[in-house]
Design a protein around this motif. Sequence first.
Motif, mmCIF file in Angstrom:
data_model
loop_
_atom_site.group_PDB
_atom_site.id
_atom_site.type_symbol
_atom_site.label_atom_id
_atom_site.label_comp_id
_atom_site.label_asym_id
_atom_site.label_seq_id
_atom_site.Cartn_x
_atom_site.Cartn_y
_atom_site.Cartn_z
ATOM 1 N N THR A 1 -56.302 -92.432 26.722
ATOM 2 C CA THR A 1 -56.587 -91.444 25.341
ATOM 3 C C THR A 1 -57.171 -90.210 25.912
ATOM 4 O O THR A 1 -56.743 -89.165 25.439
ATOM 5 N N CYS A 2 -58.072 -90.228 26.876
ATOM 6 C CA CYS A 2 -58.709 -89.119 27.226
ATOM 7 C C CYS A 2 -57.699 -88.135 28.071
ATOM 8 O O CYS A 2 -58.204 -86.939 28.072
ATOM 9 N N LEU A 3 -56.771 -88.902 28.651
ATOM 10 C CA LEU A 3 -55.885 -87.894 29.420
ATOM 11 C C LEU A 3 -55.046 -86.963 28.244
ATOM 12 O O LEU A 3 -54.928 -85.731 28.652
ATOM 13 N N GLY A 4 -54.846 -87.353 27.235
ATOM 14 C CA GLY A 4 -54.254 -86.690 26.107
ATOM 15 C C GLY A 4 -55.251 -85.624 25.583
ATOM 16 O O GLY A 4 -54.853 -84.323 25.509
ATOM 17 N N HIS A 5 -56.595 -85.956 25.476
ATOM 18 C CA HIS A 5 -57.501 -85.212 25.106
ATOM 19 C C HIS A 5 -57.538 -83.922 26.087
ATOM 20 O O HIS A 5 -57.681 -82.722 25.570
ATOM 21 N N LEU A 6 -57.544 -84.390 27.516
ATOM 22 C CA LEU A 6 -57.642 -83.388 28.459
ATOM 23 C C LEU A 6 -56.755 -82.296 28.473
ATOM 24 O O LEU A 6 -56.706 -81.050 28.720
ATOM 25 N N ALA A 7 -55.242 -82.847 28.127
ATOM 26 C CA ALA A 7 -54.259 -81.928 27.916
ATOM 27 C C ALA A 7 -54.493 -80.799 26.806
ATOM 28 O O ALA A 7 -54.244 -79.693 27.000
#
Length: 104
Positions: A59-65
């Motif tokens: 999930t946080c990889l999406g947030h990071l993007a």
Amino acid sequence: MNSYSRCSVEDTFANGDEKIICDAILLMTFNDPDWKWVQNKLLDFLSSPSESIRGVSATCLGHLARIHGVLEKGKVIKKLSALRADKDISGQVESAMEDIEMFL
């Protein structure tokens, strides 16, 4: 954990408490200005035996993007794609991949 410091999250990651590690992953994602360092930590956590840690990391990889507008897209998509078959986090993996496509 009230304020962010990389040292404090690193200490938390060493702690081993799943709930606290998940909280620290979120804190790191939303507060560390070094997207690449965060990205690499998240990629490492995708290999965790903990479903919660793997899921929040995806999930946080999406947030990071979304937050930074940049990732090492090929590297991240390759790792996430390999987790599509992980029934415990497949929904989070798909959402992260959609976010990455949308924001990068």
